[in-house]
Motif scaffolding. Sequence first.
Motif, PDB file in Angstrom:
ATOM      1  N   ARG A   1      12.847  31.705  29.132  1.00 52.37           N
ATOM      2  CA  ARG A   1      13.823  30.884  29.905  1.00 52.37           C
ATOM      3  C   ARG A   1      14.428  29.974  28.689  1.00 52.37           C
ATOM      4  N   LEU A   2      13.614  29.282  28.267  1.00 58.08           N
ATOM      5  CA  LEU A   2      14.002  28.151  27.231  1.00 58.08           C
ATOM      6  C   LEU A   2      14.796  28.641  26.138  1.00 58.08           C
ATOM      7  N   ARG A   3      14.716  29.765  25.625  1.00 52.48           N
ATOM      8  CA  ARG A   3      15.227  30.569  24.405  1.00 52.48           C
ATOM      9  C   ARG A   3      16.615  30.939  24.887  1.00 52.48           C
ATOM     10  N   ALA A   4      16.739  30.964  26.257  1.00 54.04           N
ATOM     11  CA  ALA A   4      18.081  31.494  26.654  1.00 54.04           C
ATOM     12  C   ALA A   4      19.239  30.273  26.500  1.00 54.04           C
ATOM     13  N   ASN A   5      18.657  29.056  26.344  1.00 53.27           N
ATOM     14  CA  ASN A   5      19.635  27.921  25.982  1.00 53.27           C
ATOM     15  C   ASN A   5      20.484  28.119  25.227  1.00 53.27           C
ATOM     16  N   ASP A   6      21.570  28.585  25.114  1.00 55.11           N
ATOM     17  CA  ASP A   6      22.598  28.583  23.961  1.00 55.11           C
ATOM     18  C   ASP A   6      23.254  27.237  23.410  1.00 55.11           C
ATOM     19  N   SER A   7      23.036  26.345  23.753  1.00 51.26           N
ATOM     20  CA  SER A   7      23.780  25.021  23.459  1.00 51.26           C
ATOM     21  C   SER A   7      22.432  24.001  23.629  1.00 51.26           C
ATOM     22  N   HIS A   8      22.572  22.750  23.282  1.00 50.71           N
ATOM     23  CA  HIS A   8      21.898  21.416  23.502  1.00 50.71           C
ATOM     24  C   HIS A   8      21.495  21.185  25.084  1.00 50.71           C
ATOM     25  N   VAL A   9      20.349  20.850  25.177  1.00 55.63           N
ATOM     26  CA  VAL A   9      19.791  20.678  26.379  1.00 55.63           C
ATOM     27  C   VAL A   9      19.174  19.288  26.546  1.00 55.63           C
ATOM     28  N   THR A  10      19.265  18.695  27.834  1.00 58.25           N
ATOM     29  CA  THR A  10      18.842  17.324  27.946  1.00 58.25           C
ATOM     30  C   THR A  10      17.302  17.515  28.128  1.00 58.25           C
ATOM     31  N   THR A  11      16.423  16.703  28.077  1.00 58.74           N
ATOM     32  CA  THR A  11      14.822  16.695  28.322  1.00 58.74           C
ATOM     33  C   THR A  11      14.792  16.997  29.903  1.00 58.74           C
ATOM     34  N   LEU A  12      15.822  16.455  30.732  1.00 61.21           N
ATOM     35  CA  LEU A  12      15.724  16.257  32.138  1.00 61.21           C
ATOM     36  C   LEU A  12      15.878  17.860  32.650  1.00 61.21           C
ATOM     37  N   ALA A  13      16.827  18.591  32.168  1.00 60.26           N
ATOM     38  CA  ALA A  13      17.401  19.836  32.196  1.00 60.26           C
ATOM     39  C   ALA A  13      16.221  20.761  31.708  1.00 60.26           C
ATOM     40  N   LEU A  14      15.663  20.432  30.593  1.00 61.19           N
ATOM     41  CA  LEU A  14      14.556  21.359  30.282  1.00 61.19           C
ATOM     42  C   LEU A  14      13.392  21.356  31.098  1.00 61.19           C
ATOM     43  N   THR A  15      12.876  20.057  31.595  1.00 61.08           N
ATOM     44  CA  THR A  15      11.744  20.143  32.489  1.00 61.08           C
ATOM     45  C   THR A  15      12.068  20.735  33.666  1.00 61.08           C
ATOM     46  N   GLY A  16      13.473  20.648  34.193  1.00 66.79           N
ATOM     47  CA  GLY A  16      13.522  21.486  35.367  1.00 66.79           C
ATOM     48  C   GLY A  16      13.591  22.758  35.180  1.00 66.79           C
ATOM     49  N   GLN A  17      14.080  23.321  34.073  1.00 63.46           N
ATOM     50  CA  GLN A  17      14.192  24.898  33.676  1.00 63.46           C
ATOM     51  C   GLN A  17      12.282  25.410  33.844  1.00 63.46           C
ATOM     52  N   VAL A  18      11.655  24.416  33.103  1.00 58.36           N
ATOM     53  CA  VAL A  18       9.955  24.789  33.260  1.00 58.36           C
ATOM     54  C   VAL A  18       9.574  24.783  34.592  1.00 58.36           C
ATOM     55  N   ALA A  19       9.906  23.742  35.344  1.00 56.27           N
ATOM     56  CA  ALA A  19       9.479  23.697  36.734  1.00 56.27           C
ATOM     57  C   ALA A  19       9.897  24.810  37.666  1.00 56.27           C
ATOM     58  N   GLN A  20      11.195  25.235  37.183  1.00 54.13           N
ATOM     59  CA  GLN A  20      11.678  26.332  38.256  1.00 54.13           C
ATOM     60  C   GLN A  20      10.936  27.779  37.791  1.00 54.13           C
ATOM     61  N   VAL A  21      10.970  28.064  36.615  1.00 55.53           N
ATOM     62  CA  VAL A  21      10.322  29.299  36.352  1.00 55.53           C
ATOM     63  C   VAL A  21       8.822  29.407  36.648  1.00 55.53           C
ATOM     64  N   SER A  22       8.078  28.097  36.531  1.00 56.01           N
ATOM     65  CA  SER A  22       6.756  28.225  37.189  1.00 56.01           C
ATOM     66  C   SER A  22       6.795  28.086  38.721  1.00 56.01           C
ATOM     67  N   ALA A  23       7.621  27.690  39.298  1.00 59.60           N
ATOM     68  CA  ALA A  23       7.597  27.788  40.905  1.00 59.60           C
ATOM     69  C   ALA A  23       7.825  29.062  41.248  1.00 59.60           C
ATOM     70  N   ASP A  24       8.880  29.827  40.707  1.00 58.40           N
ATOM     71  CA  ASP A  24       8.908  31.165  40.962  1.00 58.40           C
ATOM     72  C   ASP A  24       7.712  32.242  40.739  1.00 58.40           C
ATOM     73  N   MET A  25       7.116  31.767  39.450  1.00 53.09           N
ATOM     74  CA  MET A  25       5.895  32.602  39.119  1.00 53.09           C
ATOM     75  C   MET A  25       4.973  32.652  40.350  1.00 53.09           C
ATOM     76  N   ALA A  26       4.783  31.354  40.664  1.00 52.66           N
ATOM     77  CA  ALA A  26       3.591  31.037  41.570  1.00 52.66           C
ATOM     78  C   ALA A  26       3.930  31.493  43.074  1.00 52.66           C
ATOM     79  N   ASP A  27       5.226  31.468  43.322  1.00 50.97           N
ATOM     80  CA  ASP A  27       5.541  31.760  44.783  1.00 50.97           C
ATOM     81  C   ASP A  27       4.638  31.091  45.804  1.00 50.97           C
ATOM     82  N   ASN A  28       4.290  31.783  46.678  1.00 53.82           N
ATOM     83  CA  ASN A  28       3.866  31.041  47.768  1.00 53.82           C
ATOM     84  C   ASN A  28       2.380  30.368  47.682  1.00 53.82           C
ATOM     85  N   ALA A  29       1.862  30.644  46.476  1.00 54.53           N
ATOM     86  CA  ALA A  29       0.509  29.958  46.023  1.00 54.53           C
ATOM     87  C   ALA A  29       0.409  28.666  45.799  1.00 54.53           C
ATOM     88  N   LEU A  30       1.741  28.121  45.632  1.00 53.48           N
ATOM     89  CA  LEU A  30       1.857  26.770  44.880  1.00 53.48           C
ATOM     90  C   LEU A  30       1.846  25.572  46.075  1.00 53.48           C
TER      91      LEU A  30
END
Length: 270
Positions: free
Chosen positions: A86-115
């Motif tokens: 997901r992070l490598r898919a960024n094709d332009s500069h990204v803010t720290t806030l947006a970057l953290t949001g991407q990490v959190a979203q991928v993690s929440a999707d992976m954990a699904d109902n266990a989180l």
Amino acid sequence: MPSTVVRSDVWQARLAEQGTSDRISVRNLQILLSAGVDAWGREKQQPVLVTITLHLKKPFDSAAEADALDSSTVHYGKLSKSILERLRANDSHVTTLALTGQVAQVSADMADNALRALTAEVFYPKGSMLGDGAGWSWSYYHLEKSFSKVLHLRNVRVPCLIGVNANERLQKQPLIINLWIECAKDHRCDQYPALEGVLVKAVSDSSFETLESLLTFVVLELREKFFTKDDEGSYIRLRVEKPMAVPLADAPVIEILRPVIPEHRGAGNN
């Protein structure tokens, strides 16, 4: 229930009140990205360390009993791979806030109902001129819909005139400073170079006998020269170590927590 932003210690306490929780963590996942800013405040490509911690709703007993991965846990190898993709898919500069949001979203999707809750942290080893780096952490607890947002300067080393002994008044000695901005406003996520600049000048130009006086002074300087009334509800957590002070100890340490806006003027959250 509306979402609220609370200090990290309050967030941890609220999570603990609901009982123990099994955790899955991936620490310091490394990637090179155009994200945040470097120590000069430039939007440049730089190394990024990503840490994710998942707090599970239930113990992963079924996975343990079967000695096989199931829906009670998370495959940390796949989690790491998904975050990097997901992070490598960024094709332009990204803010720290947006970057953290991407990490959190991928993690929440992976954990699904266990989180139950999660913490995502982005850290820049090259984000500090005099320290080990700068980071931003974002935590979310689903049940209470409470957030924690923290901006961190890690191990900033600043020489200053400090101490009560006669020899300490003759020469500057190094201090190691950690600074956390708790309940930080989103627009502060990439302002760590400016924050470090105010911190370093306040400490290096000072001349106190006690760490207690120094820390109180630094808080006043940060309030005056970095923060504004828009930062109401945020907190300054400041820790200073004096490694040369006690021969048989690593260092004495002083830590304080103060609201950005003094409480008598109406500061906010827990």
